[in-house]
Design a protein around this motif. Structure first.
Motif, mmCIF file in Angstrom:
data_model
loop_
_atom_site.group_PDB
_atom_site.id
_atom_site.type_symbol
_atom_site.label_atom_id
_atom_site.label_comp_id
_atom_site.label_asym_id
_atom_site.label_seq_id
_atom_site.Cartn_x
_atom_site.Cartn_y
_atom_site.Cartn_z
ATOM 1 N N SER A 1 1.557 2.873 -3.366
ATOM 2 C CA SER A 1 0.477 3.468 -4.145
ATOM 3 C C SER A 1 0.634 4.982 -4.260
ATOM 4 O O SER A 1 0.997 5.659 -3.293
ATOM 5 C CB SER A 1 -0.868 3.144 -3.496
ATOM 6 O OG SER A 1 -1.917 3.803 -4.165
ATOM 7 N N HIS B 1 -6.325 -2.132 -3.441
ATOM 8 C CA HIS B 1 -6.260 -1.416 -2.159
ATOM 9 C C HIS B 1 -7.233 -1.985 -1.122
ATOM 10 O O HIS B 1 -6.886 -2.123 0.054
ATOM 11 C CB HIS B 1 -6.550 0.068 -2.373
ATOM 12 C CG HIS B 1 -5.570 0.758 -3.266
ATOM 13 N ND1 HIS B 1 -5.565 0.578 -4.629
ATOM 14 C CD2 HIS B 1 -4.551 1.628 -2.992
ATOM 15 C CE1 HIS B 1 -4.596 1.287 -5.167
ATOM 16 N NE2 HIS B 1 -3.971 1.951 -4.199
ATOM 17 N N HIS B 2 -8.449 -2.325 -1.546
ATOM 18 C CA HIS B 2 -9.442 -2.817 -0.587
ATOM 19 C C HIS B 2 -9.067 -4.202 -0.055
ATOM 20 O O HIS B 2 -9.196 -4.471 1.146
ATOM 21 C CB HIS B 2 -10.831 -2.868 -1.238
ATOM 22 C CG HIS B 2 -11.444 -1.515 -1.435
ATOM 23 N ND1 HIS B 2 -11.138 -0.724 -2.527
ATOM 24 C CD2 HIS B 2 -12.326 -0.812 -0.675
ATOM 25 C CE1 HIS B 2 -11.815 0.404 -2.440
ATOM 26 N NE2 HIS B 2 -12.533 0.386 -1.334
ATOM 27 N N ASN C 1 -5.549 6.493 -4.830
ATOM 28 C CA ASN C 1 -6.662 5.627 -5.183
ATOM 29 C C ASN C 1 -7.942 6.321 -4.740
ATOM 30 O O ASN C 1 -7.910 7.279 -3.966
ATOM 31 C CB ASN C 1 -6.529 4.263 -4.471
ATOM 32 C CG ASN C 1 -7.606 3.283 -4.898
ATOM 33 O OD1 ASN C 1 -7.835 3.102 -6.091
ATOM 34 N ND2 ASN C 1 -8.267 2.660 -3.933
ATOM 35 N N ARG C 2 -9.090 5.840 -5.229
ATOM 36 C CA ARG C 2 -10.348 6.376 -4.728
ATOM 37 C C ARG C 2 -10.471 6.085 -3.240
ATOM 38 O O ARG C 2 -9.755 5.227 -2.701
ATOM 39 C CB ARG C 2 -11.526 5.765 -5.478
ATOM 40 C CG ARG C 2 -11.706 4.261 -5.242
ATOM 41 C CD ARG C 2 -12.760 3.708 -6.202
ATOM 42 N NE ARG C 2 -13.094 2.325 -5.937
ATOM 43 C CZ ARG C 2 -12.371 1.289 -6.299
ATOM 44 N NH1 ARG C 2 -11.223 1.484 -6.931
ATOM 45 N NH2 ARG C 2 -12.767 0.058 -6.046
ATOM 46 N N ASP D 1 -11.844 -2.214 -12.293
ATOM 47 C CA ASP D 1 -13.063 -2.071 -11.492
ATOM 48 C C ASP D 1 -14.225 -1.475 -12.276
ATOM 49 O O ASP D 1 -15.118 -0.859 -11.702
ATOM 50 C CB ASP D 1 -12.818 -1.201 -10.243
ATOM 51 C CG ASP D 1 -11.943 -1.911 -9.241
ATOM 52 O OD1 ASP D 1 -11.879 -3.149 -9.297
ATOM 53 O OD2 ASP D 1 -11.331 -1.224 -8.403
ATOM 54 N N HIS E 1 4.589 0.776 -8.682
ATOM 55 C CA HIS E 1 3.526 1.416 -7.904
ATOM 56 C C HIS E 1 2.232 0.604 -7.985
ATOM 57 O O HIS E 1 1.784 0.222 -9.074
ATOM 58 C CB HIS E 1 3.268 2.841 -8.410
ATOM 59 C CG HIS E 1 4.414 3.767 -8.176
ATOM 60 N ND1 HIS E 1 5.130 4.339 -9.201
ATOM 61 C CD2 HIS E 1 4.986 4.215 -7.025
ATOM 62 C CE1 HIS E 1 6.086 5.110 -8.700
ATOM 63 N NE2 HIS E 1 6.016 5.042 -7.384
ATOM 64 N N PHE F 1 -5.056 2.062 -15.472
ATOM 65 C CA PHE F 1 -5.718 2.430 -14.214
ATOM 66 C C PHE F 1 -7.193 2.746 -14.431
ATOM 67 O O PHE F 1 -8.047 2.392 -13.624
ATOM 68 C CB PHE F 1 -5.022 3.634 -13.575
ATOM 69 C CG PHE F 1 -5.660 4.092 -12.295
ATOM 70 C CD1 PHE F 1 -5.409 3.432 -11.106
ATOM 71 C CD2 PHE F 1 -6.530 5.172 -12.281
ATOM 72 C CE1 PHE F 1 -6.011 3.834 -9.922
ATOM 73 C CE2 PHE F 1 -7.130 5.594 -11.100
ATOM 74 C CZ PHE F 1 -6.863 4.916 -9.917
ATOM 75 N N SER F 2 -7.507 3.416 -15.545
ATOM 76 C CA SER F 2 -8.887 3.836 -15.775
ATOM 77 C C SER F 2 -9.794 2.689 -16.192
ATOM 78 O O SER F 2 -11.016 2.858 -16.280
ATOM 79 C CB SER F 2 -8.938 4.918 -16.856
ATOM 80 O OG SER F 2 -8.483 4.408 -18.093
ATOM 81 N N PHE G 1 -1.625 0.001 -8.234
ATOM 82 C CA PHE G 1 -2.761 0.801 -8.705
ATOM 83 C C PHE G 1 -4.085 0.033 -8.676
ATOM 84 O O PHE G 1 -5.125 0.567 -9.034
ATOM 85 C CB PHE G 1 -2.504 1.372 -10.111
ATOM 86 C CG PHE G 1 -2.502 0.370 -11.237
ATOM 87 C CD1 PHE G 1 -3.681 0.048 -11.908
ATOM 88 C CD2 PHE G 1 -1.321 -0.219 -11.649
ATOM 89 C CE1 PHE G 1 -3.666 -0.847 -12.959
ATOM 90 C CE2 PHE G 1 -1.300 -1.113 -12.701
ATOM 91 C CZ PHE G 1 -2.479 -1.436 -13.360
ATOM 92 N N ASP G 2 -4.073 -1.197 -8.177
ATOM 93 C CA ASP G 2 -5.327 -1.937 -8.004
ATOM 94 C C ASP G 2 -5.137 -2.978 -6.910
ATOM 95 O O ASP G 2 -4.140 -3.687 -6.894
ATOM 96 C CB ASP G 2 -5.739 -2.619 -9.313
ATOM 97 C CG ASP G 2 -7.079 -3.331 -9.186
ATOM 98 O OD1 ASP G 2 -7.955 -2.817 -8.463
ATOM 99 O OD2 ASP G 2 -7.249 -4.398 -9.812
ATOM 100 N N LEU H 1 0.826 -1.216 0.000
ATOM 101 C CA LEU H 1 0.000 0.000 0.000
ATOM 102 C C LEU H 1 0.859 1.265 0.000
ATOM 103 O O LEU H 1 0.460 2.295 -0.549
ATOM 104 C CB LEU H 1 -0.941 -0.002 1.203
ATOM 105 C CG LEU H 1 -2.148 -0.942 1.111
ATOM 106 C CD1 LEU H 1 -2.896 -0.987 2.445
ATOM 107 C CD2 LEU H 1 -3.103 -0.512 0.004
#
Length: 285
Positions: A25, A67-68, A28-29, A98, A62, A94-95, A64-65, A22
């Motif tokens: 990173s 985090h949760h 992130n949202r 999810d 880095h 990244f865009s 980028f996906d 983490l």
């Protein structure tokens, strides 16, 4: 592949490793607590599986996906195996993560039980039964304590004896193309709870709901007629009546019906902490 530096491996990620990942990173949202808690439940009850979903690092290392999932590992203190993909160079990646829509419980049930009819109604009925078994009424605000993952929901549905048959009967009582006084799932949940958990005769329960919901046939009972009129008022009112209130009317009327009382009016307690619940049949043969 354009980039031979891509790697994909399954790693056992400990809470300490999750923290270090983490830290890489760059943003992130905002973390969604509910999503994290869902993953924590999976970890704690042993339902976590390696399903191919990955956490991802770009070509500079880095994160980028993921985090949760990493936050859940830290919060639970339980290591988890996860696919880890490294070396993603394309800045557009990244865009695109999810963006997929997660499967709902009824979609998974349809896959698991392809011959089952009315899967969406079955799931809705199961959620209502869950509330009733916890002294709550369908339509109440969702409680975090009653939230279940899809896996837990499917297991819960399997534990409900013959729920599908109660749903099928409710669908026969209330055709899909008719303007119903009560939702099919609500009738199915009430019927299941009354018959299976509270031991009322199935014939009595279905007679109650058939006479209440069939507005073309006289109810033949003042209490049922009073409930039917109230449900019609709720359905046709400009101000939408909360489902919890409608459920409470049904409970009060059913309890009066089986007690032999004839109600000319339906009253609900104005105390916020008073929720009417179905009475149990104490005359079990």
């Amino acid at each position: 592949m354009k980039n031979s530096m891509y790697t994909s491996t399954v790693e056992l990620i400990t809470p300490e490793t999750a923290e270090s990942y983490l830290l890489t990173s760059e943003g992130n949202r905002a973390i969604n607590t509910r999503t994290v808690n869902t993953y924590v439940k999976l970890l704690k009850n042993g339902s976590w599986v390696v399903n191919g979903a990955s956490i991802k690092f770009d070509s500079t290392g880095h994160l980028f996906d993921g985090h949760h999932r990493l936050t859940a590992i830290i919060k639970s203190g339980i290591p988890a195996e996860i696919f880890v993909v490294r070396g993603i160079e394309d800045k557009r990646a990244f865009s695109t993560v999810d963006c997929g829509r997660g499967r709902t419980a009824d979609q998974l049930l349809r896959i698991e039980a392809p011959d089952m009819k009315n899967t969406k109604t079955v799931v809705s009925a199961a959620r209502a039964v869950m509330l009733l078994e916890n002294n709550r009424l369908p339509g109440e605000n969702k409680s975090a304590q009653l939230q279940k993952t899809n896996t837990e929901m499917l297991a819960y549905i399997k534990s409900l004896t013959n729920l599908e048959s109660f749903v099928d009967r409710a669908c026969n009582i209330v055709p899909r193309n008719g303007r119903s006084l009560l939702p099919q799932a609500t009738i199915a949940a009430f019927s299941y709870h009354l018959v299976i958990n509270l031991h009322w005769p199935e014939s009595l329960v279905y007679r109650f709901f058939e006479q209440v919901t069939n507005r073309y046939t006289p109810a033949g009972n003042p209490t049922l007629e009073t409930l039917r009129k109230r449900l019609l008022d709720c359905r046709d009112s400009r101000d939408k009546t909360p489902q919890q209130v409608i459920s409470a009317y049904v409970v009060v009327a059913f309890n009066a019906f089986v007690a032999g009382k004839q109600l000319q009016r339906l009253h609900l307690s104005k105390k916020n902490d008073t929720v009417p619940m179905f009475s149990e049949n104490n005359k079990i043969q």
